[in-house]
Design a protein around this motif. Structure first.
Motif, PDB file in Angstrom:
ATOM      1  N   UNK A 137       5.248  -0.829 -10.483  1.00  0.00           N
ATOM      2  CA  UNK A 137       6.522  -0.417  -9.871  1.00  0.00           C
ATOM      3  C   UNK A 137       7.418  -1.600  -9.553  1.00  0.00           C
ATOM      4  N   UNK A 138       6.983  -2.780  -9.974  1.00  0.00           N
ATOM      5  CA  UNK A 138       7.697  -3.993  -9.588  1.00  0.00           C
ATOM      6  C   UNK A 138       9.021  -4.143 -10.317  1.00  0.00           C
ATOM      7  N   UNK A 144      10.843   2.839  -4.752  1.00  0.00           N
ATOM      8  CA  UNK A 144      10.263   1.588  -4.270  1.00  0.00           C
ATOM      9  C   UNK A 144      11.387   0.752  -3.657  1.00  0.00           C
ATOM     10  N   UNK A 145      11.169   0.289  -2.435  1.00  0.00           N
ATOM     11  CA  UNK A 145      12.237  -0.446  -1.755  1.00  0.00           C
ATOM     12  C   UNK A 145      12.238  -1.918  -2.172  1.00  0.00           C
ATOM     13  N   UNK A 146      13.367  -2.569  -1.958  1.00  0.00           N
ATOM     14  CA  UNK A 146      13.480  -4.004  -2.250  1.00  0.00           C
ATOM     15  C   UNK A 146      12.466  -4.798  -1.449  1.00  0.00           C
ATOM     16  N   UNK A 205       0.842  -1.205   0.000  1.00  0.00           N
ATOM     17  CA  UNK A 205       0.000   0.000   0.000  1.00  0.00           C
ATOM     18  C   UNK A 205       0.870   1.245   0.000  1.00  0.00           C
ATOM     19  N   UNK A 206       1.954   1.202   0.749  1.00  0.00           N
ATOM     20  CA  UNK A 206       2.816   2.384   0.815  1.00  0.00           C
ATOM     21  C   UNK A 206       3.589   2.564  -0.495  1.00  0.00           C
ATOM     22  N   UNK A 207       3.945   1.450  -1.149  1.00  0.00           N
ATOM     23  CA  UNK A 207       4.604   1.536  -2.460  1.00  0.00           C
ATOM     24  C   UNK A 207       3.628   2.099  -3.503  1.00  0.00           C
ATOM     25  N   UNK A 208       2.375   1.661  -3.441  1.00  0.00           N
ATOM     26  CA  UNK A 208       1.349   2.166  -4.363  1.00  0.00           C
ATOM     27  C   UNK A 208       1.218   3.682  -4.248  1.00  0.00           C
ATOM     28  N   UNK A 209       1.214   4.139  -2.999  1.00  0.00           N
ATOM     29  CA  UNK A 209       1.069   5.568  -2.717  1.00  0.00           C
ATOM     30  C   UNK A 209       2.260   6.349  -3.277  1.00  0.00           C
ATOM     31  N   UNK A 210       3.450   5.790  -3.028  1.00  0.00           N
ATOM     32  CA  UNK A 210       4.685   6.410  -3.501  1.00  0.00           C
ATOM     33  C   UNK A 210       4.691   6.478  -5.031  1.00  0.00           C
ATOM     34  N   UNK A 211       4.238   5.397  -5.660  1.00  0.00           N
ATOM     35  CA  UNK A 211       4.197   5.316  -7.121  1.00  0.00           C
ATOM     36  C   UNK A 211       3.228   6.349  -7.690  1.00  0.00           C
ATOM     37  N   UNK A 212       2.083   6.495  -7.026  1.00  0.00           N
ATOM     38  CA  UNK A 212       1.079   7.456  -7.464  1.00  0.00           C
ATOM     39  C   UNK A 212       1.655   8.870  -7.429  1.00  0.00           C
ATOM     40  N   UNK A 213       2.451   9.126  -6.408  1.00  0.00           N
ATOM     41  CA  UNK A 213       3.034  10.453  -6.222  1.00  0.00           C
ATOM     42  C   UNK A 213       4.172  10.725  -7.199  1.00  0.00           C
ATOM     43  N   UNK A 214       5.058   9.742  -7.367  1.00  0.00           N
ATOM     44  CA  UNK A 214       6.321  10.019  -8.058  1.00  0.00           C
ATOM     45  C   UNK A 214       6.491   9.317  -9.407  1.00  0.00           C
ATOM     46  N   UNK A 215       5.807   8.187  -9.603  1.00  0.00           N
ATOM     47  CA  UNK A 215       6.018   7.360 -10.803  1.00  0.00           C
ATOM     48  C   UNK A 215       7.483   7.002 -10.973  1.00  0.00           C
TER      49      UNK A 215
END
Ligand SMILES: [Zn+2]
Length: 223
Positions: free
Chosen positions: A154-155, A137-139, A122-132
């Motif tokens: 973002x995978x 995205x962390x390992x 969920x936090x990666x999704x949020x980060x992706x939405x913000x920054x693309x």
């Protein structure tokens, strides 16, 4: 300063349900300890943990011996392994009550691990939405998505750029021609798209046929 002197015979089972590999844990009172990870096909791996006695140096050649139970050692290690990724972090390590984990202990650990992984995603999704930007995205987040079998934009890590051997400009992998200096980097591919004349078909087969008795070098000259 504490050093190990002897170990108790009783052990407890430190259970790991995650395939994550950790570097060995170090403690002054037992040295180095490798935490086992399940092999493919295994649901979990057990690392037996023993208690030990530690010596505390009080100075003036006085030492105090104190026992550390297997339970204390195991809980300490589990806390360290689980807790390194922020609040509520859980990496699938727990101390079993018995020698082997029960079904309900395993189910509970799986639930906690999945909960944590869903939070990471969920936090990666949020980060992706913000920054693309996949750089953010962390390992850990990528691993969580893979383990839960989720497809995420973002995978994937963008392939790092290569360097043109001629002009050292950053170029994409697999390009036929450097867009900066025009160097042909992949002749076959460039020819395929008409960027360079097609290579003449090699005469290797004919050379072999009439090249009997000739040395390799002579055959080369024929070509
Ligand atoms: Zn170039």
């Amino acid at each position: 300063m504490a050093t190990a002197t002897s170990t108790e015979t009783n052990t407890v089972s430190l259970v790991n349900i995650s395939t994550e590999k950790w570097p060995p844990r170090h403690r002054t009172y037992f040295g180095s300890l490798e935490i086992r990870s399940p092999q493919s096909g295994e649901a979990y791996a057990i690392t037996p943990i023993r208690g030990c006695k530690a010596l505390m140096d009080l100075g003036d050649k006085r030492v105090m011996e104190f026992p550390i139970t297997a339970q204390e050692v195991a809980e300490d290690i589990a806390r360290e392994l689980n807790g390194d990724s922020g609040e509520g972090s859980f990496h699938g390590v727990f101390v079993a009550v018995g020698p082997a984990p029960t079904e309900s202990e395993l189910a509970d650990a799986r639930r906690r691990l999945e909960e944590f992984q869903r939070r990471l995603i969920a936090s990666a999704d949020l980060e992706w939405e913000r920054t693309r930007n996949p750089m953010f995205i962390t390992d850990l987040e990528r691993r969580a998505a893979r383990q839960l079998g989720l497809e995420k934009p973002w995978l994937y890590d963008p392939k790092p750029l290569a360097e043109c051997p001629v002009c050292a400009e950053k170029i994409k992998h697999g390009v036929a021609v450097c867009k900066s200096c025009g160097a042909i980097l992949d002749r076959e591919k460039a020819a395929q798209y008409g960027l360079v004349p097609q290579e003449k078909p090699r005469r290797e087969s004919t050379a072999k046929q009439d090249g009997e008795g000739k040395t390799a070098q002579e055959t080369m000259k024929v070509i």
